[in-house]
Design an enzyme around this catalytic site. Structure first.
Site, PDB file in Angstrom:
ATOM      1  CG  HIS A 309      -6.613  -7.063  -1.607  1.00 24.67           C
ATOM      2  ND1 HIS A 309      -7.829  -7.016  -2.256  1.00 24.67           N
ATOM      3  CD2 HIS A 309      -6.262  -5.750  -1.378  1.00 24.67           C
ATOM      4  CE1 HIS A 309      -8.189  -5.756  -2.444  1.00 24.67           C
ATOM      5  NE2 HIS A 309      -7.265  -4.956  -1.912  1.00 24.67           N
ATOM      6  CD  GLU A 324      -4.251  -3.300  -2.494  1.00 22.88           C
ATOM      7  OE1 GLU A 324      -4.946  -3.489  -3.506  1.00 22.88           O
ATOM      8  OE2 GLU A 324      -4.716  -2.925  -1.409  1.00 22.88           O
ATOM      9  CG  HIS A 378      -6.622  -1.921   1.395  1.00 23.60           C
ATOM     10  ND1 HIS A 378      -7.115  -2.825   0.500  1.00 23.60           N
ATOM     11  CD2 HIS A 378      -7.179  -2.225   2.600  1.00 23.60           C
ATOM     12  CE1 HIS A 378      -7.953  -3.653   1.120  1.00 23.60           C
ATOM     13  NE2 HIS A 378      -8.006  -3.307   2.397  1.00 23.60           N
ATOM     14  CD  GLU A 439      -6.669   2.391  -0.643  1.00 18.41           C
ATOM     15  OE1 GLU A 439      -5.575   1.869  -0.971  1.00 18.41           O
ATOM     16  OE2 GLU A 439      -7.775   1.889  -0.906  1.00 18.41           O
TER      17      GLU A 439
HETATM   18 ZN   LIG Z   1      -6.819  -2.931  -1.569  1.00 16.35          ZN
END
Ligand SMILES: [Zn+2]
Length: 476
Positions: A309, A324, A378, A439
């Site tokens: 992102h 995030e 992420h 993640e």
């Molecule tokens: Zn993400």
């Protein structure tokens, strides 16, 4: 997605400027389309209060304009095609095709010649004027050089606040300017992030040795100054440590006419480079081309660190309304700090600031650079009770890498093991090297989220990422 077979390195505009062109009196050099002007040896070129003044003889003989001198009225008439400029000695008002125009400095008589302001005359004649204050060099570019190439490149040009910049008759409209969002130097490569395709002009200068990158029709993004030093005059620099070839990188809004950003790499000696500009939002000047640093053949694996992102894309929003993208970038920077000390491998970040980068460009950068590993960072979001870490991959060849990375992810995070998983994700699918997406926990879970934004957790998982990469590459 189109796969670029390998880096299309272009060696462009490599040339050495001749060393003539010095004016004894001012220390100023003038280049017209890359060629040094033959300035009088007797020092008639003057630098007066930041204005480069040149004798009308130079205007005629070197710039090729018609010049008339009327002694009685002390009027200089300069003509070219359909433009006629009239200047009067000691008057700060001129006419251009009969219309009044203000000068920031008046023409002057000096040693039986008349000196006129170079920038004013050049710009009125449609030339682009650049000024490199560090080297006292004026760059003049004629309009027919635009888009062409050839030596001197096509659009250099100068900072309007350095020389006589008060006259800017045809400001370039601000639309369609590319925004430079970041400048970084990693793995002996300069990486310039821009938000649209650009056609940079890159060339070498000597004494002192440096590589100049001009990005035409560009400006600094509004976010640029939050991550890079930038003074009120749109100048800034970065000291470079840890690389033997480069001491400093300077950058500036070099010209407003046209709007041009200039980036200068100050070198410790003459260096070759290759330019990678694959129209993907990155301009890369790679110094790994000399024999001591064969490009991508230096035996060092290249790892791409991809902070998910950024910019207009915040990613998931946490239970405490944290973004995030900020978490991802914090991890990327921590990983970068650790990788700096790893001499066995090279790395590159898809973003090192809070900017938006398309998924396509992230994968393309890795493919174009012929990277060896790709790691996307992420944090997850889901139910309020979901907690733990996951490692995603798409193509089968990425599975061994995913397993290794996941082992370190579980250990370094201390969070529940939610396993290695496969998923059809753009960056892990479109890349052509082992690629994983990590993640680091659930931002929708209150206790995961609280942990994720702590320094201690971030340092630990960043170390885990580096350890995993090293383990997979056999460096542990
Ligand atoms: Zn993400």
């Amino acid at each position: 997605m189109k796969k670029i077979s390998f880096l299309v390195f272009m060696l462009v505009f490599i040339f050495a400027f001749p060393t003539i062109g010095q004016a004894a009196g001012s220390g100023t050099s003038i280049y017209l389309n890359g060629e040094a002007l033959n300035l009088p040896k007797n020092g008639q070129v003057q630098n007066v209060k930041g204005n480069v003044m040149i004798p009308i003889r130079v205007v005629m003989e070197e710039l090729g304009f018609d010049v008339d001198w009327e002694k009685g009225t002390r009027t200089v008439t300069i003509k070219q095609a359909d433009t006629t400029i009239k200047l009067i000695v000691n008057q700060k008002s001129a006419t251009v095709n009969g219309k009044k125009a203000a000068l920031s400095i008046a023409p002057m008589l000096k040693q039986d010649t008349t000196l006129v302001p170079l920038r004013f005359v050049s710009e009125q004649m449609g030339l682009t004027v650049g000024w490199d204050n560090a080297t006292k060099t004026v760059y003049l570019i004629t309009p027919d050089q635009g888009g062409g190439g050839g030596e001197g490149s096509n659009t250099s040009s100068g900072s309007s606040n350095s020389e006589d910049g008060s006259i800017n008759p045809n400001p370039v409209p601000s639309q369609n300017l590319a925004s430079v969002t970041g400048i970084s130097f990693d793995a002996n490569r300069l990486i310039v992030a821009v938000d649209q395709n650009v056609k940079p002009n890159v060339f070498k200068l000597s004494e002192p040795d440096r590589i100049v990158i001009d990005i035409p029709d560009s400006r600094f993004d509004d976010s640029f100054s939050s991550n890079h030093s930038l003074d009120a005059f749109q100048n800034g620099f970065m000291d470079i440590n840890g690389y033997p070839d480069v001491t400093k990188i300077r950058y500036s809004q070099f010209s407003d006419h046209p709007s041009t950003i200039r980036i200068v790499m100050d070198l410790t000696g003459a260096r070759n480079y290759s330019l990678l500009n694959a129209d993907d939002g990155y301009v890369i000047i790679d110094l790994n081309v000399d024999q001591s640093y064969p490009s991508r053949g230096n035996g060092k694996p290249l790892v791409v660190i991809d902070a998910g992102h950024g910019g207009s894309d915040p990613g998931a929003i946490s239970v405490r309304k944290r973004r995030e993208k900020d978490f991802n970038l914090a991890i990327a920077k921590k990983v970068e700090n650790l990788l700096k000390h790893e001499t066995q491998l090279d790395y590159i970040l898809t973003r090192s600031t809070d900017v938006f980068v398309k998924l396509q460009d992230r994968a393309k950068l890795a493919n174009d650079m012929n990277a060896d590993l790709f790691v996307s960072l992420h944090a997850n979001s889901g139910s309020a009770t979901a907690s733990g870490v996951e490692t995603y991959y798409t193509r089968g060849e990425s599975l061994p890498f995913a397993k290794t990375m996941h082992k370190y992810l579980v250990e370094s995070s201390g969070l529940p093991d939610r396993k290695v998983r496969t998923k059809n994700l753009h960056v892990t699918r479109e890349t052509t090297m082992p690629a994983v997406l990590l993640e680091f926990g659930y931002l929708s879970n209150s206790s995961d989220e609280a942990l994720l934004y702590t320094e201690k957790f971030q340092n630990s998982v960043a170390q885990g990422v580096v350890d995993g990469i090293k383990d997979y590459l056999g460096f542990k």
